[in-house]
Design a protein around this motif. Structure first.
Motif, PDB file in Angstrom:
ATOM      1  N   GLY A  16      74.056  23.857  13.163  1.00  0.00           N
ATOM      2  CA  GLY A  16      75.059  23.134  13.934  1.00  0.00           C
ATOM      3  C   GLY A  16      74.621  22.906  15.363  1.00  0.00           C
ATOM      4  N   GLY A  17      73.309  22.950  15.595  1.00  0.00           N
ATOM      5  CA  GLY A  17      72.775  22.798  16.940  1.00  0.00           C
ATOM      6  C   GLY A  17      72.396  21.366  17.267  1.00  0.00           C
ATOM      7  N   ARG A  18      71.805  21.199  18.444  1.00  0.00           N
ATOM      8  CA  ARG A  18      71.375  19.894  18.930  1.00  0.00           C
ATOM      9  C   ARG A  18      69.878  19.930  19.166  1.00  0.00           C
ATOM     10  NH1 ARG A  18      73.565  20.182  23.239  1.00  0.00           N
ATOM     11  NH2 ARG A  18      71.860  20.214  24.752  1.00  0.00           N
ATOM     12  N   ALA A  19      69.154  19.047  18.482  1.00  0.00           N
ATOM     13  CA  ALA A  19      67.703  19.015  18.610  1.00  0.00           C
ATOM     14  C   ALA A  19      67.292  18.317  19.896  1.00  0.00           C
ATOM     15  CB  ALA A  19      67.079  18.317  17.412  1.00  0.00           C
ATOM     16  N   GLY A  20      66.426  18.992  20.635  1.00  0.00           N
ATOM     17  CA  GLY A  20      65.837  18.403  21.840  1.00  0.00           C
ATOM     18  C   GLY A  20      64.357  18.226  21.602  1.00  0.00           C
ATOM     19  N   GLY A  21      63.988  17.121  20.981  1.00  0.00           N
ATOM     20  CA  GLY A  21      62.594  16.898  20.627  1.00  0.00           C
ATOM     21  C   GLY A  21      62.412  16.905  19.123  1.00  0.00           C
ATOM     22  N   ASP A  22      61.381  16.206  18.692  1.00  0.00           N
ATOM     23  CA  ASP A  22      61.074  16.116  17.263  1.00  0.00           C
ATOM     24  C   ASP A  22      59.872  17.011  16.984  1.00  0.00           C
ATOM     25  OD1 ASP A  22      60.973  15.401  14.651  1.00  0.00           O
ATOM     26  OD2 ASP A  22      60.020  13.454  14.984  1.00  0.00           O
ATOM     27  N   PHE A  23      60.098  18.112  16.273  1.00  0.00           N
ATOM     28  CA  PHE A  23      59.007  19.046  16.010  1.00  0.00           C
ATOM     29  C   PHE A  23      59.174  19.667  14.637  1.00  0.00           C
ATOM     30  CE2 PHE A  23      62.355  21.456  18.140  1.00  0.00           C
ATOM     31  CZ  PHE A  23      62.446  22.620  17.400  1.00  0.00           C
ATOM     32  N   ALA A  24      58.122  20.305  14.160  1.00  0.00           N
ATOM     33  CA  ALA A  24      58.147  21.010  12.878  1.00  0.00           C
ATOM     34  C   ALA A  24      57.498  22.372  13.073  1.00  0.00           C
ATOM     35  CB  ALA A  24      57.404  20.222  11.811  1.00  0.00           C
ATOM     36  N   VAL A  25      57.991  23.366  12.336  1.00  0.00           N
ATOM     37  CA  VAL A  25      57.471  24.723  12.499  1.00  0.00           C
ATOM     38  C   VAL A  25      56.953  25.254  11.166  1.00  0.00           C
ATOM     39  CG1 VAL A  25      59.050  25.157  14.409  1.00  0.00           C
ATOM     40  CG2 VAL A  25      59.687  25.898  12.102  1.00  0.00           C
ATOM     41  N   THR A  26      56.011  26.179  11.264  1.00  0.00           N
ATOM     42  CA  THR A  26      55.431  26.815  10.076  1.00  0.00           C
ATOM     43  C   THR A  26      55.812  28.287   9.955  1.00  0.00           C
ATOM     44  OG1 THR A  26      53.420  27.237  11.355  1.00  0.00           O
ATOM     45  CG2 THR A  26      53.461  25.244  10.005  1.00  0.00           C
ATOM     46  N   GLY A  27      56.504  28.822  10.972  1.00  0.00           N
ATOM     47  CA  GLY A  27      56.919  30.216  10.956  1.00  0.00           C
ATOM     48  C   GLY A  27      58.101  30.418  11.886  1.00  0.00           C
ATOM     49  N   VAL A  28      58.701  31.617  11.839  1.00  0.00           N
ATOM     50  CA  VAL A  28      59.844  31.959  12.679  1.00  0.00           C
ATOM     51  C   VAL A  28      59.628  33.363  13.229  1.00  0.00           C
ATOM     52  CG1 VAL A  28      62.352  32.216  12.812  1.00  0.00           C
ATOM     53  CG2 VAL A  28      61.361  30.598  11.182  1.00  0.00           C
ATOM     54  N   SER A  29      59.876  33.560  14.539  1.00  0.00           N
ATOM     55  CA  SER A  29      59.730  34.888  15.138  1.00  0.00           C
ATOM     56  C   SER A  29      60.666  35.029  16.326  1.00  0.00           C
ATOM     57  CB  SER A  29      58.286  35.126  15.599  1.00  0.00           C
ATOM     58  OG  SER A  29      58.146  36.417  16.160  1.00  0.00           O
ATOM     59  N   PHE A  30      61.115  36.252  16.567  1.00  0.00           N
ATOM     60  CA  PHE A  30      61.931  36.519  17.756  1.00  0.00           C
ATOM     61  C   PHE A  30      61.153  37.324  18.796  1.00  0.00           C
ATOM     62  CE2 PHE A  30      62.512  40.194  15.061  1.00  0.00           C
ATOM     63  CZ  PHE A  30      62.486  41.259  15.945  1.00  0.00           C
ATOM     64  N   ASP A  31      59.931  37.728  18.461  1.00  0.00           N
ATOM     65  CA  ASP A  31      59.101  38.537  19.351  1.00  0.00           C
ATOM     66  C   ASP A  31      58.010  37.650  19.941  1.00  0.00           C
ATOM     67  OD1 ASP A  31      57.419  40.343  20.613  1.00  0.00           O
ATOM     68  OD2 ASP A  31      57.576  41.848  19.029  1.00  0.00           O
ATOM     69  N   SER A  32      58.094  37.395  21.238  1.00  0.00           N
ATOM     70  CA  SER A  32      57.137  36.491  21.874  1.00  0.00           C
ATOM     71  C   SER A  32      55.708  37.009  21.781  1.00  0.00           C
ATOM     72  CB  SER A  32      57.514  36.275  23.347  1.00  0.00           C
ATOM     73  OG  SER A  32      57.494  37.506  24.055  1.00  0.00           O
ATOM     74  N   ARG A  33      55.555  38.330  21.604  1.00  0.00           N
ATOM     75  CA  ARG A  33      54.212  38.910  21.509  1.00  0.00           C
ATOM     76  C   ARG A  33      53.555  38.568  20.174  1.00  0.00           C
ATOM     77  NH1 ARG A  33      56.323  44.865  22.619  1.00  0.00           N
ATOM     78  NH2 ARG A  33      57.780  44.001  21.087  1.00  0.00           N
ATOM     79  N   GLU A  34      54.368  38.195  19.178  1.00  0.00           N
ATOM     80  CA  GLU A  34      53.833  37.912  17.848  1.00  0.00           C
ATOM     81  C   GLU A  34      53.841  36.424  17.514  1.00  0.00           C
ATOM     82  OE1 GLU A  34      55.985  40.281  15.055  1.00  0.00           O
ATOM     83  OE2 GLU A  34      55.312  42.197  15.915  1.00  0.00           O
ATOM     84  N   ILE A  35      54.201  35.599  18.470  1.00  0.00           N
ATOM     85  CA  ILE A  35      54.251  34.147  18.238  1.00  0.00           C
ATOM     86  C   ILE A  35      52.853  33.615  17.974  1.00  0.00           C
ATOM     87  CG2 ILE A  35      54.549  31.936  19.437  1.00  0.00           C
ATOM     88  CD1 ILE A  35      57.139  32.898  18.467  1.00  0.00           C
ATOM     89  N   GLY A  36      52.759  32.749  16.955  1.00  0.00           N
ATOM     90  CA  GLY A  36      51.502  32.083  16.652  1.00  0.00           C
ATOM     91  C   GLY A  36      51.685  30.585  16.704  1.00  0.00           C
ATOM     92  N   PRO A  37      50.608  29.830  16.648  1.00  0.00           N
ATOM     93  CA  PRO A  37      50.689  28.374  16.681  1.00  0.00           C
ATOM     94  C   PRO A  37      51.607  27.833  15.582  1.00  0.00           C
ATOM     95  CG  PRO A  37      48.421  29.090  16.939  1.00  0.00           C
ATOM     96  CD  PRO A  37      49.209  30.304  16.574  1.00  0.00           C
ATOM     97  N   GLY A  38      52.528  26.973  15.969  1.00  0.00           N
ATOM     98  CA  GLY A  38      53.425  26.349  15.006  1.00  0.00           C
ATOM     99  C   GLY A  38      54.704  27.105  14.741  1.00  0.00           C
ATOM    100  N   ASP A  39      54.923  28.252  15.387  1.00  0.00           N
ATOM    101  CA  ASP A  39      56.114  29.058  15.126  1.00  0.00           C
ATOM    102  C   ASP A  39      57.346  28.528  15.853  1.00  0.00           C
ATOM    103  OD1 ASP A  39      54.866  30.808  13.450  1.00  0.00           O
ATOM    104  OD2 ASP A  39      54.775  32.476  14.866  1.00  0.00           O
TER     105      ASP A  39
END
Length: 462
Positions: A16-39
């Motif tokens: 139910g959110g509002r998209a700011g930009g057109d993007f696609a992701v390959t993963g999901v994380s809440f820890d910035s230390r574990e973020i990888g490309p495409g997350d």
């Protein structure tokens, strides 16, 4: 190019959110230390506001941020990021229309059983599972949100510290099969009526069980009848395992070097198989895994192959040889967690081994045991003596109760902290010894295991 896990438009629709930009992701994380490309970085509120780490996440390659405040970069803006993560997880569940889902809880063994089930699922097709111990109000929806749309089978670990924590997580997962490994005095301080409260809390896993689902339960546990009754209230079919099990009956468990031989009956049919775990609790656990995999549509041969090759997890029975000046001693690392049930099983396993040298244990406090915590610790003396442990090293104010209950000839040393105990243990070990380290993660047992491993002159791996 493989299909993305989520597009910005899909994330916005799910939350139910509002998209700011057109993007696609390959993963999901809440820890910035574990973020990888495409997350996708989920900016959760915690001790620190996750939005403070959005810039760092983008630097590490995040494709977008799920945020409740403006950020500099592609994002989906929502009112509440935790609620949005839950919604994203539910959307992932609903779109993977062919996925059969399993859920595992229990006072002891839920992480190892979950990961062993995951090993079987991986052999059987496109699978998904919890990583680490992602079993709480953040870990469960995160694991769901990471589930690809073409998943065929998935398994989720669900944990709790208090009542009413498992209900919403089970309803989120909506498992087709749910297992309770066992019920015992773990997190007992949160329940006025002790283990009965723990049993009720574990039975909450049936709240989300799909109609006609399967409940896999430990027939040797004193709460089996209660749990089976709760499962049947929601229309579940009950499958039991253990020495008293009717679906999977444990006949014998023989520890060997680097593993064990299990003899059982499955639906009355003889079944013998090897596993790489040597702890006695892996007798019933292995049967729990087999039944979970069966309920999730995995062939028996595939399940047995997974069990035969499943290595003990770090801190949960992982074993290694440590080379010192005059020879080698064996280190069994059980430092990740501890409670009265797992302690007794670990001592029994140690007693079944025949080392060239001595049996030695280094123990730190078991936590969250409530008003009877001192008695629980002192009571460990009996199974320790029954296992013919030669030396016992204890750290922590609670383990002092055990140390005082031991005969003087078995007392290896005591310190108030794990850091203080480590040098006493490392000085005492000799070639041929079998050394087990066990305690609650919060009492720093892992530091003792690390100190013992650091003695290795060969630089060998685990």
């Amino acid at each position: 190019m493989s299909e993305p896990l989520w597009t910005a438009r899909e994330i916005a629709a799910a939350t139910g959110g509002r998209a700011g930009g057109d993007f696609a992701v390959t993963g999901v994380s809440f820890d910035s230390r574990e973020i990888g490309p495409g997350d996708l970085f989920v900016a959760l509120a915690g001790v620190r506001d996750g939005h403070e780490f959005a810039a760092q996440a983008f630097k590490q390659g995040a494709a977008g941020v799920l945020a409740s405040k403006p950020v500099d970069g592609p994002s989906v803006q929502v009112a509440d990021t935790l609620k949005a993560l839950e919604d994203l997880g539910i959307a992932a569940r609903d779109r993977a229309t062919h996925a059969r889902r399993g859920a595992v809880t229990g006072s002891v063994g839920k992480t190892s059983v979950t990961q062993a089930v995951a090993a079987g699922l991986a052999r059987a097709g496109r699978s998904h599972n919890s990583v680490k111990s992602f079993n709480n109000h953040i870990g469960v929806p995160l694991t769901l949100a990471r589930m690809p749309r073409d998943t065929e089978r998935a398994v989720f670990e669900i944990g709790m510290n208090h009542a009413e924590e498992i209900v919403p997580l089970s309803r989120m997962v909506q498992p087709h099969v749910a297992a309770i490994t066992t019920v015992g005095p773990v997190h007992i301080e949160a329940f006025a009526d002790g283990e009965a409260g723990v049993a009720r809390a574990k039975a909450e896993i049936f709240a989300g069980l799909k109609p006609g689902g399967v409940a896999v339960l430990n027939a040797d546990n004193q709460w089996f009848d209660y749990l089976a009754g709760e499962a049947r209230k929601v229309g579940a079919e009950v499958w039991s395992f253990g020495q008293a099990g009717t679906t999977a009956r444990l006949l014998d468990f023989q520890p060997r070097t680097q593993g064990a031989a299990v003899r059982a009956e499955l639906d009355g049919r003889p079944l013998d198989f090897p596993i790489r775990q040597s702890g006695f609790h892996w007798g019933p656990n292995s049967l729990c895994v087999l039944l979970m995999l069966r309920a999730l549509g995995v062939e028996e041969a595939t399940a047995l192959a997974a069990l035969e090759n499943f290595e003990p997890l770090a801190g949960r029975g992982a074993e290694r040889e440590v080379h010192v000046a005059a020879g080698v001693f064996t280190l069994v690392d059980e430092s990740y967690n501890a409670n009265p049930i797992s302690m007794q099983a670990a001592f029994r396993s140690l007693g079944a081994r025949r080392p060239k040298g001595r049996r030695i244990v280094a123990l730190t406090d078991m936590l969250e045991l409530g008003p009877d915590e001192a008695q629980y610790h002192a009571a460990l003396a009996e199974p320790i003596l029954a296992a013919q442990v030669d030396l016992v090293f204890c750290a922590g104010p609670l383990m002092k109760s055990l140390f005082d209950a031991l005969p003087p000839t078995r007392r290896g040393g005591y310190a108030e902290t794990a850091a203080g105990l480590a040098p006493l243990v490392t000085t005492a070990v000799e070639p041929g010894d079998l050394v087990m380290v066990k305690g609650s993660n919060g009492s720093r047992a892992a530091s003792i295991a690390a100190a013992l491993a650091a003695l290795d002159r060969a630089g060998g791996g685990a």
